[in-house]
Design a protein around this motif. Structure first.
Motif, PDB file in Angstrom:
ATOM      1  N   LYS A   1       0.828  -1.200   0.000  1.00 38.28           N
ATOM      2  CA  LYS A   1       0.000   0.000   0.000  1.00 38.28           C
ATOM      3  C   LYS A   1       0.863   1.251   0.000  1.00 38.28           C
ATOM      4  O   LYS A   1       1.937   1.270   0.582  1.00 38.28           O
ATOM      5  CB  LYS A   1      -0.923   0.026   1.220  1.00 38.28           C
TER       6      LYS A   1
ATOM      7  N   THR B   1       0.147   5.802  -0.020  1.00 39.35           N
ATOM      8  CA  THR B   1      -0.861   6.847   0.146  1.00 39.35           C
ATOM      9  C   THR B   1      -0.438   8.088  -0.617  1.00 39.35           C
ATOM     10  O   THR B   1       0.748   8.307  -0.859  1.00 39.35           O
ATOM     11  CB  THR B   1      -1.084   7.208   1.632  1.00 39.35           C
TER      12      THR B   1
ATOM     13  N   TYR C   1      -5.785   9.428  -0.540  1.00 37.24           N
ATOM     14  CA  TYR C   1      -6.071   8.092  -1.042  1.00 37.24           C
ATOM     15  C   TYR C   1      -5.042   7.065  -0.595  1.00 37.24           C
ATOM     16  O   TYR C   1      -3.850   7.358  -0.508  1.00 37.24           O
ATOM     17  CB  TYR C   1      -6.143   8.099  -2.577  1.00 37.24           C
TER      18      TYR C   1
ATOM     19  N   ILE D   1      -3.716   3.433  -1.887  1.00 37.44           N
ATOM     20  CA  ILE D   1      -3.686   2.653  -3.113  1.00 37.44           C
ATOM     21  C   ILE D   1      -2.925   1.376  -2.801  1.00 37.44           C
ATOM     22  O   ILE D   1      -1.838   1.425  -2.228  1.00 37.44           O
ATOM     23  CB  ILE D   1      -2.990   3.439  -4.241  1.00 37.44           C
TER      24      ILE D   1
ATOM     25  N   LEU E   1      -5.855  -3.373  -8.509  1.00 42.63           N
ATOM     26  CA  LEU E   1      -5.494  -2.239  -7.666  1.00 42.63           C
ATOM     27  C   LEU E   1      -6.742  -1.720  -6.977  1.00 42.63           C
ATOM     28  O   LEU E   1      -7.801  -1.631  -7.595  1.00 42.63           O
ATOM     29  CB  LEU E   1      -4.923  -1.154  -8.574  1.00 42.63           C
ATOM     30  N   THR E   2      -6.617  -1.380  -5.710  1.00 44.53           N
ATOM     31  CA  THR E   2      -7.714  -0.776  -4.964  1.00 44.53           C
ATOM     32  C   THR E   2      -7.318   0.653  -4.622  1.00 44.53           C
ATOM     33  O   THR E   2      -6.232   0.882  -4.079  1.00 44.53           O
ATOM     34  CB  THR E   2      -7.999  -1.563  -3.669  1.00 44.53           C
ATOM     35  N   ILE E   3      -8.193   1.597  -4.928  1.00 45.22           N
ATOM     36  CA  ILE E   3      -7.951   3.015  -4.660  1.00 45.22           C
ATOM     37  C   ILE E   3      -9.099   3.492  -3.783  1.00 45.22           C
ATOM     38  O   ILE E   3     -10.258   3.416  -4.193  1.00 45.22           O
ATOM     39  CB  ILE E   3      -7.903   3.818  -5.977  1.00 45.22           C
TER      40      ILE E   3
ATOM     41  N   LEU F   1       2.446   9.143  -8.441  1.00 48.24           N
ATOM     42  CA  LEU F   1       1.317   8.852  -9.314  1.00 48.24           C
ATOM     43  C   LEU F   1       1.483   9.702 -10.561  1.00 48.24           C
ATOM     44  O   LEU F   1       1.916  10.857 -10.480  1.00 48.24           O
ATOM     45  CB  LEU F   1      -0.004   9.222  -8.640  1.00 48.24           C
TER      46      LEU F   1
ATOM     47  N   ILE G   1       1.338   4.171 -11.722  1.00 45.24           N
ATOM     48  CA  ILE G   1       1.851   4.241 -10.358  1.00 45.24           C
ATOM     49  C   ILE G   1       3.298   3.803 -10.453  1.00 45.24           C
ATOM     50  O   ILE G   1       3.594   2.708 -10.965  1.00 45.24           O
ATOM     51  CB  ILE G   1       1.055   3.337  -9.402  1.00 45.24           C
TER      52      ILE G   1
END
Length: 141
Positions: free
Chosen positions: A27, A29, A48, A50, A60-62, A87, A101
């Motif tokens: 993860k 941020t 966020y 990520i 991917l989870t955002i 990003l 990313i």
């Protein structure tokens, strides 16, 4: 018999530890100061998180817990580690689209496929000869 039980417990503990080590989440941020689009969904500016995990590294989870927003995206991995964490957004006429990313951890470095909405925005700015097309970089925390 006690030795056999002790060995079985030792092996089971080793397998459980190895399994949890393999399934660690990755993860990062970022504070994104503008609204942006992922998979055709516009997300508000915010803080966020990520991430992905080793069981599905392409997914991917955002999410922004404070705003109650979350989106998942399928990515294309890029197995080259970046020199820094950031990003990358494509910008077309004031609209931002998450594109990449880049992290020092190669398991998180990836590209997001270009959505229909981004293709349309790009075509509109090219048709209008607007010079507002450029990449915007945001540092990851």
């Amino acid at each position: 018999m006690k030795n056999l039980t002790a060995i079985a417990l030792f092996v089971a503990a080793g397998i459980a530890t190895a399994g949890s080590a393999l399934a660690q989440d990755h993860k990062v941020t970022a504070n994104v100061p503008f609204n942006f689009t992922v998979n055709g969904r516009t997300l508000p500016a915010g803080h966020y998180t990520i991430g992905n995990d080793s069981s599905s590294p392409r997914t991917l989870t955002i999410s922004d817990r404070e705003k109650g927003v979350a989106v998942m995206a399928i990515t294309v991995p890029d197995y080259r580690a970046s020199a820094d964490n950031k990003l990358v957004f494509h910008r077309y006429a004031g609209q931002y689209f998450l594109s990449e990313i880049r992290t020092t951890n190669e398991s998180m470095t990836c590209h997001l496929p270009t959505s229909k909405q981004e293709k349309w925005a790009k075509a509109q700015t090219q048709e209008a000869s607007v010079r507002d097309n450029h990449d915007v970089l945001i540092a990851l925390n």
